[in-house]
Design a protein around this motif. Structure first.
Motif, PDB file in Angstrom:
ATOM      1  N   LYS A 135       0.833  -1.205   0.000  1.00  0.00           N
ATOM      2  CA  LYS A 135       0.000   0.000   0.000  1.00  0.00           C
ATOM      3  C   LYS A 135       0.868   1.256   0.000  1.00  0.00           C
ATOM      4  O   LYS A 135       0.590   2.224  -0.724  1.00  0.00           O
ATOM      5  N   GLU A 139       0.849   4.256  -2.738  1.00  0.00           N
ATOM      6  CA  GLU A 139       0.504   5.626  -2.356  1.00  0.00           C
ATOM      7  C   GLU A 139       1.645   6.605  -2.606  1.00  0.00           C
ATOM      8  O   GLU A 139       1.408   7.807  -2.755  1.00  0.00           O
ATOM      9  N   ASP A 145      -1.306   5.637  -7.610  1.00  0.00           N
ATOM     10  CA  ASP A 145      -2.303   5.979  -6.598  1.00  0.00           C
ATOM     11  C   ASP A 145      -3.474   6.730  -7.228  1.00  0.00           C
ATOM     12  O   ASP A 145      -3.305   7.805  -7.820  1.00  0.00           O
ATOM     13  N   LYS A 147      -5.806   8.444  -5.903  1.00  0.00           N
ATOM     14  CA  LYS A 147      -6.023   9.760  -5.319  1.00  0.00           C
ATOM     15  C   LYS A 147      -5.183  10.834  -6.006  1.00  0.00           C
ATOM     16  O   LYS A 147      -5.485  12.024  -5.902  1.00  0.00           O
ATOM     17  N   CYS A 154      -6.663   2.347  -3.193  1.00  0.00           N
ATOM     18  CA  CYS A 154      -6.262   1.703  -1.946  1.00  0.00           C
ATOM     19  C   CYS A 154      -7.383   1.782  -0.926  1.00  0.00           C
ATOM     20  O   CYS A 154      -7.927   2.873  -0.665  1.00  0.00           O
TER      21      CYS A 154
END
Length: 552
Positions: A135, A139, A145, A147, A154
């Motif tokens: 993870k 990230e 990622d 986001k 995730c």
């Protein structure tokens, strides 16, 4: 069109190691023989280091790391299908196992639509650590990622690739809760820590419908046996991989890279820094020798050997010291047809193995410990004098004639092929001048009677303490003093390594570690019997005596 170079061999004699960075143009790997080129590009383009002073920097793979990845994802020659369904990577700690595992996990998510990728650990806490590593790697990458506009989402306990419905999760060893999964790629972290084989079996059986399933065991060495005396799943896979590497088993769907220390080499000392690089491909690079030396002063010898040198350690009392049998190897020797030999065999009917050993007798040892001139010598002095006197003599030589072992997936009704064993003994008698065939009649009474009736030189060798204790002592002394040679057959070496010594009436004998242990010792028992009979005067049939009636 230029022909592409063939892929590197499945099991190279020298495994790659060292600080050289990965450069595909300098290797024999290409997109025609591995899917690992894409995986290496993915890792170096998007994965960042998650720990240490270089945290946040893009990963730069070493050549040996990329070689492992390319080998794991090797293609069948002339096909786009991958070679391996199961792969075993054994490498000590601090050699970036976590990095390789994270890279293979992310590559697995992108591998096929609807992929199910799992990391498996021994317990929930370790599973959380593994998931946290993957993870964090996602990230930290804007390209991965979601986001930050990347591909992967995730969650608290999962990573998803929404475009294809693929998912990654970490699991612990409660195997009974994992039925019904359909894994496409499974990464077993620290396989040696698995309490049993349940999770391994479930994950291997769950991917039958996948076109390119892949199970990767990544681990250091550990204990050989479980609490119940059975081999650990890691040691089982290690032994199976070694059989494939040595050519004992043909399994094109199983691959392996095993970085281990040759602790059986003459003069081996586990604290000698010169041997550390054998098992540690990153030694002298990002694995610092000075730090490893500091660790060696903190860990116990068994812990350091297993975790940092990849040496199997067992709590059982091993019979032969490490490296003793290997030092007796003389692979250039052969036992010519027609040579006088002793045959010996040991085995069972349906559970253990049955093996035949041939022993060519050596010249009689000239040292007599009972002679008057040796009476005042102590034990060490006698050993030195015996070694000097016997050094120039031709030594007994041993080899394996044949071995029958119960297959790993044998049907319940599997039994040793007795007729085949008997035919092998007859063939050996036609090949050599057989002085004796040493047999324990209690186990093979039928074979004993048939071969004796045919005129073959069968000799009783009951495996009682009265017989086996002196035979075991003779074998041990011969090995320790180099008074016996052998061909280097890996099956005999394996059986000898499996033997442990236990006290019995009158002295010590060898046994399996436990009654139910799958590690066989039958060739070791046969070797002991054969050497004992080869060093003894040959048995002679009694000479008929005729009496004068007048004397009766």
């Amino acid at each position: 069109m230029a022909r592409r170079a063939a892929a590197p061999p499945r099991f190279p004699r020298q495994l790659p190691r060292g600080p050289d960075l990965w450069d595909p143009s300098m290797s024999r790997w290409n997109e025609g023989n591995t899917d690992g080129i894409f995986a290496c590009e993915l890792i170096e383009s998007y994965l960042r280091l998650t720990k240490g002073v270089q945290r946040g920097q893009l990963v730069r793979l070493r050549a040996w790391q990329a070689d492992v990845i390319c080998d794991i994802l090797r293609l069948v020659p002339g096909s786009r299908l991958r070679q391996y369904w199961t792969y075993l990577l054994l490498v000590p700690r601090k050699n970036s196992k976590s990095l390789l595992g994270a890279g293979l996990a992310i590559d697995g998510i992108l591998d096929e639509p609807g992929a199910e990728v799992y990391s498996c650990a021994a317990d929930k806490d370790q599973a959380k650590l593994i998931f946290g590593e993957v993870k964090s790697a996602v990230e930290m990458s804007p390209e991965l990622d979601a986001k930050q506009g990347g591909l992967l989402k995730c969650y608290r306990d999962a990573i998803e690739y929404p475009a294809t419905g693929s998912v990654y999760r970490a699991l612990s060893s409660e195997a009974f809760t994992k039925e019904g999964l359909n894994p496409s790629r499974v990464l077993f972290d620290e396989l040696h820590a698995q309490p049993n084989s349940e999770l391994w079996d479930v994950m291997n059986q769950g991917s039958d419908t996948r076109a390119q399933p892949l199970i990767v065991g990544i681990s250091t060495f550990g204990k050989k046996t479980q609490a119940d005396g059975q081999d650990t799943i890691c040691y089982q896979q290690y032994q199976y991989a070694k059989k494939i590497i040595k050519g004992e088993v043909d399994d094109p769907r199983y691959g392996a890279r095993i970085y281990e220390t040759n602790d059986r080499a003459r003069g081996f000392r586990y604290l000698d820094q010169r041997v550390w690089q054998q098992a540690n491909p990153a030694y002298g690079d990002f694995l610092d020798g000075e730090k490893m030396a500091a660790v060696s002063r903190k860990l116990s010898e068994p812990d350091f050997k297993t975790k940092r040198l990849n040496v199997w350690v067992t709590a059982a009392k091993v019979w032969l010291p490490e490296g003793a049998w290997e030092r007796c190897e003389d692979s250039e020797q052969e036992i010519p047809d027609g040579e006088e030999v002793v045959l010996s065999f040991d085995g069972s009917y349906n559970n253990d193995a049955t093996g035949i050993i041939v022993t060519r007798p050596g010249e009689p040892l000239v040292f007599d410990p009972e002679a008057p001139e040796n009476a005042d010598l102590d034990e060490d002095e006698r050993a030195v004098k015996a070694a000097e006197l016997n050094a120039g003599l031709r030594r007994p030589h041993q080899d394996v004639v044949q071995l029958w072992e119960r297959p790993e997936k044998a049907p319940p009704d599997w039994v040793v092929p007795i007729l085949e064993v008997e035919d092998a003994l007859r063939a050996a008698c036609r090949r050599w001048q057989v002085r004796e065939i040493a047999v324990d009649p209690a186990r093979w009474a039928r074979t004993y009677q048939i071969l004796e009736a045919e005129g073959l030189p069968v000799v009783d060798f009951p495996q009682s303490p009265a017989r086996m204790v002196p035979a075991t002592n003779r074998f041990f002394e011969a090995v320790m003093n180099g008074w016996v040679t052998h061909s280097g057959d890996p099956r005999l070496a394996r059986h000898l390594a499996n033997a442990v010594v236990k006290p019995s009436t009158g002295g010590f004998m060898i046994y399996k570690e436990s009654k139910g242990s799958p590690r066989k010792i039958d060739l070791a028992v046969a070797a002991i019997m054969g050497l004992h009979r080869a060093c003894a005067p040959p048995s002679k049939k009694p000479t008929p005596r005729f009496f004068n009636w007048a004397d009766l």
